[in-house]
Every structure is written in C-alpha cells, then in structure tokens.
Design an enzyme around this catalytic site. Structure first.
Site, PDB file in Angstrom:
ATOM      1  N   HIS A 199      41.522  43.989  35.844  1.00  0.00           N
ATOM      2  CA  HIS A 199      40.287  44.756  35.693  1.00  0.00           C
ATOM      3  C   HIS A 199      39.940  44.964  34.220  1.00  0.00           C
ATOM      4  O   HIS A 199      38.780  44.826  33.826  1.00  0.00           O
ATOM      5  CB  HIS A 199      40.418  46.114  36.389  1.00  0.00           C
ATOM      6  CG  HIS A 199      40.489  46.015  37.877  1.00  0.00           C
ATOM      7  ND1 HIS A 199      39.505  46.489  38.704  1.00  0.00           N
ATOM      8  CD2 HIS A 199      41.428  45.470  38.699  1.00  0.00           C
ATOM      9  CE1 HIS A 199      39.828  46.248  39.971  1.00  0.00           C
ATOM     10  NE2 HIS A 199      40.999  45.647  39.982  1.00  0.00           N
ATOM     11  N   ASP A 215      34.385  50.409  35.691  1.00  0.00           N
ATOM     12  CA  ASP A 215      34.946  49.572  36.750  1.00  0.00           C
ATOM     13  C   ASP A 215      34.574  50.104  38.129  1.00  0.00           C
ATOM     14  O   ASP A 215      34.362  51.298  38.323  1.00  0.00           O
ATOM     15  CB  ASP A 215      36.467  49.546  36.602  1.00  0.00           C
ATOM     16  CG  ASP A 215      37.142  48.566  37.541  1.00  0.00           C
ATOM     17  OD1 ASP A 215      37.356  47.417  37.129  1.00  0.00           O
ATOM     18  OD2 ASP A 215      37.443  48.944  38.693  1.00  0.00           O
TER      19      ASP A 215
END
EC number: 2.4.1.91
Length: 473
Positions: free
Chosen positions: A25, A127
C-alpha cells in the site's frame, strides 16, 4: 493559484498524503506522490503522514523532491499490536484489521494538526483502508492500490452486505450482477476482511463504516489505466455519482531497485546472472512481501522447478519465527540447481528483474502491484492467488486480459510438482497467445503514461481539480 498578500508570492496548494503502513500500500501511494510532486511543480505543497518507524519508507522521496515534507505522528497504541510494531509486514495477515482500527485513533491528532496549521491542506489523499479520513473537514480522495474491479467488488460487499445461504458452505458462489461482466467468486475467495466482519462489534463496525466512506469520498484515484479497466472505471463513476475518478496507472517507481528491505543477493549480481541468460528463458517466482509458503508447498514448488529444467529466480520469504507448518527450502536445493537457478532470500529487485529481457514468465500471487509491474514488463503471468483481492486479479489477468495462465490457487493448496514443471516449461517456449497479448498490453500501459496518454491526462486533471479546491477556499 492564490497570492500571499504579505510577500505577493503565489501560495501553493497544500495536499496531505496518508499511506497505509503495508508495503503493498505504501509503495504505490508514495510513487504516486512522487509523480504528483514532479507534475504539480510549483503549484503544490505536499505533506506525507507517517509514524516514526515508517519514516525510512519516505526518506528516499524526501531526498528526491523539494516540495514534500513529512508529518510524523506517534503510532497510536493498540492492545493487540505488540509495542514497537507500526507496519503490517511485522504482523501476520490477520493483523490488517488491527492496523486499520489502530490508525483510526489518529483522527483527533489529525484534526488538531489541520486546525492549528497556518496553511492547512485543502485536501487529503489516503489509502482505501483509511476511509474515516473523509471526516476531517476537508475533501478526501480515496487512493486505491488495487484494481478498479476490486474497488467495485469491495463497494458492493460493504454496502449491500451479502451473506451465504448456507453458513457452513465456503464454496457457495457469490454473484455480482451489477458489476460489468457479472463477476462471481466462491465465498472463500472474497475479501477476508469482509468474511471476518462481526455485526455489532465496535471495531468491525468502524471498519465497515470506513469502507462505506470510500464510496462517499470526494473522489477516487486508481492505480490502473483506461485501456486495461475502462469498463470498471466507468462503473465506479456511476456508482459514486460523479466523474471524479482518475486512473493514473501504471504507477511504477521512477528510481530505486531495492526499496523494500534487505536481500541476500545484490542487485548487481542478479542483473549479471540474468545477463548471461537467453531472452524470455527465465521464470521469476515471487509471492510478495506477506506470503510464506507451507513446508509442503515449498517442497512441491522446489520439485517443480527442478523437474522443469528451466532457468529461474526464486525470491523466498522465510518465516520470521520457527514454525513447524512453514518451511524453508531444504539444504542441497541450491547446489542441485546451481547454474540455472538463483535463490534470493529476502526482498528481490522485482521491477528490475521483470523488465530484464531474459525473464519470460512470472509465477505470482497476483498482488496488484506485482500484476501492474508484470504488465509494464510485458511478461506472461503464471497465477497462484491466495487471499484478499488476488483471486479477482487472477481472473482479470487470465480470463479477461488473457495475459496469464493458471498455475495453482489457494493458500493451503499443494500443487502437483509434475504439473508445475509442465507449466514452467511451457511458459518459456514458443509464442503462446498469452505472451503475445502481454506484449500488446505492455504497449497500452506505456502509451497511457506518455505525454497526452490517458493516465497523464488524468493526473493533470487531478492536479487541476485539487488546485481549484485551494482557489475556492
């Protein structure tokens, strides 16, 4: 761009970036941030939020670009996360929900920082595990490190909350008729986070609300490109009720071959080893930063590679602690395959390996970063999805894009060594349809990130939109 009345200089538009602390991520969002900083130039001021132990991931970016600065906030303690752990790579796969819940406790410190800042950010890009950042009082852009189709599926799961008819049957098929191409998956192949959800549990209700906040966020940035996932990008626009969806991929590193951690073999040695091999004759094997194979899987894979006769590079993630169910490669394997096999224990320079002319196939767990890197390299993928969005990615790669071949599937499945050997041997011989398709998709990917390509246009559109938010404050 606004002008500062005191010194008559243009005021930069301030943007806050908040990555989720897991390699799969952090890396794509930081790579996107790098491009954002370079493309935005003098128009943008960028702050990246990290906790202290994640600062090393950010350091290369800070030294490369002048208009980025860090915001370091203490990691919020969590009763189920060991003291000193601030990244998912130091937790088992079950640690994802713990990390999501822990980071939610940064809400108050973030509000305090934003309200006290002399030039607060006009927007945040965070995110998709951090949907709660929609509630900070500034426009929030959801960043997806996963495929557009994965966003479609996650949105459907967390909004509609479908359940199994038979609670004891994990093989039950879950259909998604509203999503283009009507994908369907066994229940055990969908998001483990969703399958673990406990109704009424405060921590899980927080996670559910956070995913729902993704759909209600101001906009969405996806690591994909129109030629690969256009139909799903259009679906997301319809689902969100606006056109603020930007496909800016493939997001690939502008520099750096060893960003992920220590490795047992130098990058130079790996490249020299590949230089001595013929074009498209090497199989690269890697299952990402989280997967550790069981002892039985390791033996089967080693046997398949040995029997296949192919040249290969195998990047092995070994268990952090001694575990009777997870095994290292047995002694003697390296000697038996010496000359045609190279074993890397630890992090591998994957981008450089995949782009090397000698690499013709890639046995992958189908994590989205790995898929994107293989697409850019034009390498045939041999798929072995194990969890999370990997089944979705594998289906996209094999069934829709037709740039891959199924090798195995499942976190506990032990493949047949002879069948694996056949798959390996076939993957580096001849001009399979999938290899030709992979080369064609590579061209489309590179076209997307050229000047006036679809992804560059979307990046410019995103920057213009963010700057307009600053002008309208």
């Amino acid at each position: 761009m606004k002008v500062n009345e005191e010194n008559n200089k243009p005021t930069k538009t301030h943007v806050l970036i908040f990555p989720f602390p897991a390699q799969g991520h952090m890396i794509p969002l930081l790579d996107f941030t790098h491009r954002l900083a370079l493309r935005g130039g003098a128009a943008l001021k960028i702050t990246v939020l990290v906790t202290p132990k994640n600062l090393p991931f950010l350091s290369p970016l800070l030294s490369a670009v002048v208009n980025i600065e860090p915001l370091i906030l203490p990691f919020p303690s969590h009763p189920s996360i060991p003291s000193g752990v601030e990244n998912v790579q130091d937790l088992p796969p079950s640690g994802f929900p713990l990390m999501i819940h822990a980071l939610g406790n940064l809400h108050a410190p973030l509000i305090s920082w934003i309200t006290s800042h002399p030039s607060p950010p006009v927007a945040i890009v965070s995110d998709f595990f951090l949907g709660w950042t929609k509630n900070l009082g500034i426009p929030r852009f959801d960043f997806s490190p996963s495929a557009a189709i994965t966003c479609c599926i996650l949105n459907t799961l967390w909004i509609e909350m479908p359940t199994k008819i038979n609670e004891d049957d994990d093989n039950e098929i879950l259909h998604f008729p509203k999503i283009p191409n009507c994908p369907k998956y066994r229940f055990d192949q969908i998001s483990s986070l969703y399958r673990s959800y406990v109704h009424g549990d405060p921590a899980w209700e927080f996670i559910r609300d956070s995913f729902r906040d993704n759909v209600a966020s101001w906009g969405l940035v996806v690591n994909s490109f129109t030629a690969m996932e256009g139909v799903y990008l259009e679906h997301l626009k319809r689902e969100m009720g606006h056109d603020r969806v930007w496909a800016v991929g493939p997001i690939i590193p502008l520099s750096g071959d060893n960003r992920g951690g220590p490795t047992s073999v130098s990058v130079d040695h790996v490249m020299s080893w590949l230089d001595a091999r013929e074009d498209n004759h090497v199989v690269y094997v890697c299952f990402g930063s989280q997967v550790v194979l069981t002892k039985e899987q390791t033996l089967a894979l080693a046997s398949g590679l040995e029997k296949s006769g192919v040249h290969f590079i195998w990047a092995v993630k070994e268990p952090v602690e001694k575990d009777s169910t997870r095994g290292n490669i047995l002694d003697g394997f390296d000697d038996r395959v010496a000359g045609r096999g190279l074993v890397i224990r630890g992090w591998a320079p994957q981008v450089a390996v995949l782009r090397h002319r000698a690499v013709g196939a890639f046995l992958t767990h189908c994590g989205w970063n790995s898929v994107v890197e293989a697409v850019v390299a034009g390498v045939l993928m041999l798929t072995w999805p194990m969890r999370a969005d990997q089944y979705t990615d594998a289906s996209l790669v094999v069934d829709e894009l037709k740039v891959g071949v199924r090798a195995c599937e499942g976190p506990d499945t032990v493949p047949d060594p002879d069948e694996l050997a056949r798959v390996f041997a076939d993957s580096v011989t001849g001009n399979q349809t999938e290899r030709i398709k992979a080369v064609e998709l590579r061209k489309a990917a590179l076209d997307a990130i050229q000047e006036r390509g679809s992804s560059v246009n979307d990046l410019d559109g995103f920057i213009q939109h963010v700057v307009s938010l600053g002008l309208n404050k």
